[in-house]
Design an enzyme around this catalytic site. Structure first.
Site, PDB file in Angstrom:
ATOM      1  CD  GLU A 122       2.547  -5.093  -1.731  1.00 56.02           C
ATOM      2  OE1 GLU A 122       3.641  -5.036  -1.123  1.00 56.02           O
ATOM      3  OE2 GLU A 122       1.484  -4.679  -1.277  1.00 56.02           O
ATOM      4  N   GLY A 254       9.686   2.703  -1.988  1.00 54.86           N
ATOM      5  CA  GLY A 254      10.724   2.862  -0.970  1.00 54.86           C
ATOM      6  C   GLY A 254      11.361   1.531  -0.612  1.00 54.86           C
ATOM      7  CB  ALA A 255      11.654  -0.684   1.488  1.00 56.98           C
ATOM      8  CG  MET A 256       8.499  -5.859  -1.629  1.00 52.26           C
ATOM      9  SD  MET A 256       6.742  -5.409  -1.415  1.00 52.26           S
ATOM     10  CE  MET A 256       6.071  -7.008  -0.963  1.00 52.26           C
ATOM     11  CG  ASN A 258      10.200  -9.136  -1.130  1.00 52.59           C
ATOM     12  OD1 ASN A 258       9.171  -9.101  -1.779  1.00 52.59           O
ATOM     13  ND2 ASN A 258      11.196  -8.268  -1.316  1.00 52.59           N
ATOM     14  CD  GLU A 291       8.761  -1.958   3.692  1.00 53.58           C
ATOM     15  OE1 GLU A 291       7.969  -2.915   3.596  1.00 53.58           O
ATOM     16  OE2 GLU A 291       8.491  -0.818   3.244  1.00 53.58           O
ATOM     17  CG  HIS A 294       4.595  -4.881   5.948  1.00 55.68           C
ATOM     18  ND1 HIS A 294       3.232  -4.742   6.084  1.00 55.68           N
ATOM     19  CD2 HIS A 294       4.993  -3.869   5.120  1.00 55.68           C
ATOM     20  CE1 HIS A 294       2.825  -3.683   5.382  1.00 55.68           C
ATOM     21  NE2 HIS A 294       3.872  -3.135   4.793  1.00 55.68           N
ATOM     22  CD  GLU A 313       1.488  -1.539   2.819  1.00 53.44           C
ATOM     23  OE1 GLU A 313       2.112  -0.888   3.687  1.00 53.44           O
ATOM     24  OE2 GLU A 313       2.041  -2.421   2.119  1.00 53.44           O
TER      25      GLU A 313
HETATM   26  N1  BES Z   1       4.442  -3.154   0.479  1.00 57.45           N
HETATM   27  C1  BES Z   1       4.962  -1.846   0.283  1.00 57.45           C
HETATM   28  C2  BES Z   1       5.782  -1.687  -0.952  1.00 57.45           C
HETATM   29  C3  BES Z   1       5.000  -1.724  -2.242  1.00 57.45           C
HETATM   30  C4  BES Z   1       4.102  -0.762  -2.532  1.00 57.45           C
HETATM   31  C5  BES Z   1       5.204  -2.679  -3.178  1.00 57.45           C
HETATM   32  C6  BES Z   1       3.414  -0.778  -3.726  1.00 57.45           C
HETATM   33  C7  BES Z   1       4.505  -2.703  -4.356  1.00 57.45           C
HETATM   34  C8  BES Z   1       3.609  -1.741  -4.644  1.00 57.45           C
HETATM   35  C9  BES Z   1       5.835  -1.418   1.461  1.00 57.45           C
HETATM   36  O1  BES Z   1       5.566  -2.043   2.649  1.00 57.45           O
HETATM   37  C10 BES Z   1       5.589   0.035   1.678  1.00 57.45           C
HETATM   38  O2  BES Z   1       4.499   0.375   2.031  1.00 57.45           O
HETATM   39  N2  BES Z   1       6.579   0.891   1.462  1.00 57.45           N
HETATM   40  C11 BES Z   1       6.459   2.317   1.538  1.00 57.45           C
HETATM   41  C12 BES Z   1       7.209   2.899   2.695  1.00 57.45           C
HETATM   42  C13 BES Z   1       6.494   2.869   3.994  1.00 57.45           C
HETATM   43  C14 BES Z   1       7.361   3.444   5.087  1.00 57.45           C
HETATM   44  C15 BES Z   1       5.159   3.554   3.985  1.00 57.45           C
HETATM   45  C16 BES Z   1       7.087   2.851   0.263  1.00 57.45           C
HETATM   46  O3  BES Z   1       7.703   2.066  -0.458  1.00 57.45           O
HETATM   47  O4  BES Z   1       6.933   4.025  -0.015  1.00 57.45           O
HETATM   48 ZN    ZN Z   2       3.937  -1.318   3.725  1.00 56.41          ZN
END
Ligand code: BES
Ligand code: ZN
Length: 850
Positions: A122, A254-256, A258, A291, A294, A313
């Site tokens: 992503e 932070g995390a993804m 997938n 995550e 999602h 999001e």
């Molecule tokens: N889908 C995102 C991660 C992401 C963001 C991948 C931008 C590629 C580009 C993930 O679900 C996400 O939103 N993560 C947040 C943490 C969340 C608790 C708001 C993050 O990584 O900060």
């Molecule tokens: Zn997210």
């Protein structure tokens, strides 16, 4: 970006994909510097598209061969991908490419982290792995084969037959390419099980580096709690037999999410009492939930295009906020969420980077994973729920899942389920998605003959590209208090939808104090001339805890502003009220800690700006310390008693009550350190057996110039724990006297453990300097220069992170002419870097243009 920029992508230009993909088969021969990727894609023309041009995205790929229906073809190549003549009907495309994961420092696509292979796709990373229509409205089931000598090789979906060094994975759920993941390496695995509501067993695994296997229990518990919560509250069950999580050290975000294979920044999953502070536990619980959630809001139902990002999001942030509220207490969590919203989203919305929750154009989509898309997006859903009611919200979500499962959707699809369920016309509400800026709601009121009249006006200030704003639908939860603190009116919902509206309340025995925007019912700035006496009534009597917190915050702001504007002494009445709340054993300790923490320095700067004045961050910092010291002197004995009363016996637990007790005693310690020269902090540091006690003690020592020995001792103790060493870097910069921060940071840049290649480490040092206002805004501009030097070095290595970090300059126009000039010059120096990335260029242009 200007409209004529050819790279700008517009929402209004959306076109359905020319070809759809019915099946994806990928084969990987993993090699650190020469990985081969073969793909076999079943294409068919999209009946809903009149376009027949065949285009596949591809970036940084070494093309080896391509076939259509088994016959070799020669595509036309460009930097962005390839085009090719294709048959009229369905056909099979095959290609082979070579990629170099070791050379991938951008951390997008397939890259190496500590000897392991991992992916981040992503938003647009899949095109760095193979040629593909890399857009979220193309969804397909994936079959993945991985050949590697490494002990583990994982991908999405279900594990299939595996022989020796060849492993196969099959993901039956059609998904966009951004949800693809592959991980391979040497891991320790920590496992658990979950049985879904309908009785299906799910294997849960967390894969970590050797040495980290004792830091997985908390995340596993959070995962099981998330799975149960989503079944109970949203009726959503998990849909595969395995859910894998991998921790990686080098990760931009932070995390993804997938599908079936979430990849986490190790800082967002690993936890132990010895190495992790309370705030980290809370964050880990929320990210695991986010995550996981999602899987339904993002994966089963995804986004048609990246302009719809908030569809997944915003909704998923709202869901993780609801989860955290249920796990840890709604009121305290709401205060935390609103504090974060104001610190990040209001700040964004009031500066050159302001944009709508659904942007209309972008150059680089990675620059739009913002507080506005995320946190304001979540606020819009919270308001919708408030406006339609809990029952209709639930029904609308049922309809959303039933109607759109397996689809790539838009904000229109989302709002339509609410309209269909309630019959409400949401056209005016929809403006929240397209209009940037934080609305200001001004309050006038008047009492006569037992009737209270409240007049509300709304105005949204201009933002870049949007000079004129329309009135929004603003839900305002209101209660009324009598001056003796008793309730005159229980909470009622007012809906403000015109530029100005009046509301009357009769039969009152005295002029009431309005308790407006209870629970922060809308993301707006509320302005009312409220007397200190009224605030004090709210602080001690408001049944809405959020508004008690607000009263404290307003009193704190007034005290600090008076010190800055009229050189007033610290406000004794405020200090007394604060100490009373702090020791009020009828209130939750976590709430007391939040309510009695001074407003942030950035908030003071923003308030001054709103009042048309120029903030001096160095003066704000000084006032802040003077006020803290004043509270401490006034309340010494009470604070000591409070500190000791909230020490916990027994084994460490990160539950809400324990975290609350520690937060309150940490606040007491922080204040006491202003008057005892660090004696108590030194004692806590010496005896601490958990990071939640050790780290704040070290911060206090450093803040009062007692830290140097403890700092080296801490390093020796934790030199092999990289997440603790990140804290060690941050703390030194953020707690030293602001005038020394640049030289402290400069020394730390030379430390052998500093590296530009690890995003956590970069943020820990450079980010900490930029986010400590008095340190960053030293009048000589030395911090601006240091940060920009590092960004110039970072841009070639990791453009995404560099672009994101430029936001530390988003408030540059707030400050005095000399500082503005220094910041502008620093940004121009970055803009002039040869081969500046597209990511950073877009950000710097927006920062300087607006
Ligand atoms: N889908 C995102 C991660 C992401 C963001 C991948 C931008 C590629 C580009 C993930 O679900 C996400 O939103 N993560 C947040 C943490 C969340 C608790 C708001 C993050 O990584 O900060
Ligand atoms: Zn997210």
């Amino acid at each position: 970006m200007t409209a004529e920029n050819p790279q700008t992508i517009y929402l209004k230009d959306y076109q359905a994909p020319a070809y759809l993909v019915d099946h994806v088969a990928l084969e990987f021969d993993l090699h650190p510097t020469a990985t081969r990727v073969r793909s076999t894609l079943k294409f068919r023309p999209n009946p809903d598209s009149s376009n027949s041009e065949f285009f596949l995205h591809g970036e940084n790929l070494t093309f080896l061969s391509a076939y259509i229906n088994g016959a070799a073809v020669t595509p036309i190549m460009s930097d962005a991908g390839l085009t090719c003549n294709v048959p009229d009907g369905p056909f099979i495309w095959q290609s082979e490419v070579e990629i170099n994961p070791s050379a991938n420092t951008e951390l997008s696509g397939l890259y190496m982290s500590n000897g392991m292979f991992c992916t981040q796709c992503e938003a647009e990373g899949f095109r760095r792995i193979t040629y593909y229509p890399d857009r979220p409205d193309v969804m397909a089931p994936f079959d993945v084969t991985v050949r590697s000598e490494l002990p583990y090789a994982l991908s999405n979906g279900e594990p299939m037959s595996s022989d020796g060094t060849t492993r196969r994975w099959q993901d039956p759920w059609p998904k966009p390419a951004y949800l693809f993941a592959l991980v391979a390496g040497e891991f320790q695995v920590v496992s658990d099980h979950f049985t879904t509501a309908s009785g299906k067993p799910v294997d849960l695994n967390i894969y970590v580096r050797d040495g980290d296997q004792d830091k997985c229990d908390f995340a596993l518990e959070a995962l099981k709690a998330s799975m149960a919560w989503d079944e109970r509250v949203y009726g959503r069950e998990y849909d595969l037999s395995v859910f894998n999580i991998v921790a990686v050290d080098d990760f931009n975000m932070g995390a993804m999410e997938n599908k079936g294979l979430n990849i986490f920044n190790s800082s967002a999953v690993l936890a132990s009492p010895e190495t992790t502070v309370d705030g980290n536990f809370e964050r880990i619980e929320a990210i695991i939930a986010h995550e996981y959630f999602h899987n339904w809001t993002g994966n089963r139902i995804t986004c048609r295009d990246w302009f719809q990002l908030s569809l997944k999001e915003g909704l998923t942030v709202f869901r993780d906020q609801q989860f955290s509220a249920d796990m840890r207490g709604a009121e305290v969590r709401r205060i935390e969420d609103v504090t974060a919203l104001r610190a990040r989203q209001f700040r964004e919305d009031s500066g050159p980077l302001a944009h709508p929750v659904r942007p209309e154009s972008f150059v680089e989509i990675n620059n739009f994973y913002t507080a506005t898309v995320y946190e304001k997006g979540a606020e819009l859903i919270r308001m919708l729920k408030l406006l339609v009611g809990d029952a209709a919200y639930k029904e609308a979500l049922e309809l959303y899942f039933a109607r759109h499962d397996g689809q790539a959707c838009t904000i229109e699809d989302w709002l339509a389920v609410f309209t269909d369920v309630t019959g409400q016309d949401l056209r005016q509400f929809k403006l929240w998605y397209s209009q940037a800026g934080t609305p200001i709601v001004r309050v006038r009121d008047h009492f006569a003959d037992g009737t209270y009249e409240l007049t509300l006006t709304q105005v949204t200030p201009p933002t870049p590209g949007q000079p004129n704003k329309q009135p929004l639908v603003i839900p305002i939860a209101l209660g009324l208090l009598y001056p003796d603190g008793t309730e005159a009116l229980a909470t009622e919902l007012l809906v403000l939808s015109d530029a100005e509206q009046s509301f009357c309340f009769s039969g009152l025995r005295a002029a009431p104090i309005p308790s407006l925007l209870r629970g922060f019912s809308a993301p707006v700035i509320l302005q009312r001339k409220t007397s200190p006496a009224e605030h004090l009534v709210q602080l001690t009597h408001d049944p809405d805890l959020f508004n008690r917190f607000e009263a404290s915050r307003e009193l704190g702001k007034s005290a600090l502003l008076a010190m800055l504007q009229t050189e007033a002494a610290p406000d004794d009445a405020y200090c007394t009220a604060l100490l009373q709340v702090m020791v009020n054993e009828d209130l939750d300790p976590a709430f007391r800690a939040m309510c009695c923490t001074l407003p942030s320095q950035d908030e003071i700067a923003k308030t001054l700006t709103e009042q048309g004045q120029t903030p001096d961050p160095v003066a704000i910092d000084a006032a802040f310390h003077r006020l803290s010291e004043h509270v401490a002197r006034q309340g010494q004995d009470a604070l000591r008693a409070l500190y000791h009363a909230h020490q916990l016996a027994g084994p460490f637990s990160p539950d809400a009550a324990s975290c609350g007790a520690r937060a309150l005693s940490a606040l007491a310690l922080r204040l006491i350190s202003y008057v005892d020269g660090g004696t108590l902090a030194a004692k806590q540091f010496a005896t601490a057996t958990t990071m939640s006690l050790q780290l704040p003690a070290l911060g206090n020592l450093n803040r009062h110039a007692q830290g140097s020995e403890a700092i080296s001792q801490f390093y020796q103790q934790w030199r092999n724990e990289r997440l603790v060493i990140d804290k060690w870097f941050s703390l030194q910069v953020s707690t030293c006297p602001a005038s020394q921060a640049v030289s402290v940071a400069r020394n730390l840049l030379q430390h052998p453990d500093f590296t530009l290649k690890n995003p956590n480490r970069f943020r820990a040092l450079v980010g900490a300097l930029a986010m400590t206002p008095a340190a960053f805004h030293q009048a000589d501009g030395s911090a601006y220069a240091l940060v920009v030097d590092q960004l110039i070095a970072l841009d070639d290595i990791n453009p995404q992170l560099c672009a994101r970090m430029t936001t530390v300059f988003e408030t540059w126009r707030r400050y005095d002419g000399a500082r503005q000039e220094l910041m502008r010059a620093a940004l121009c120096r970055l803009a002039a870097k040869p081969n500046l990335s597209r990511d950073t260029k877009e950000m710097v242009t927006r920062l300087l243009d607006a």
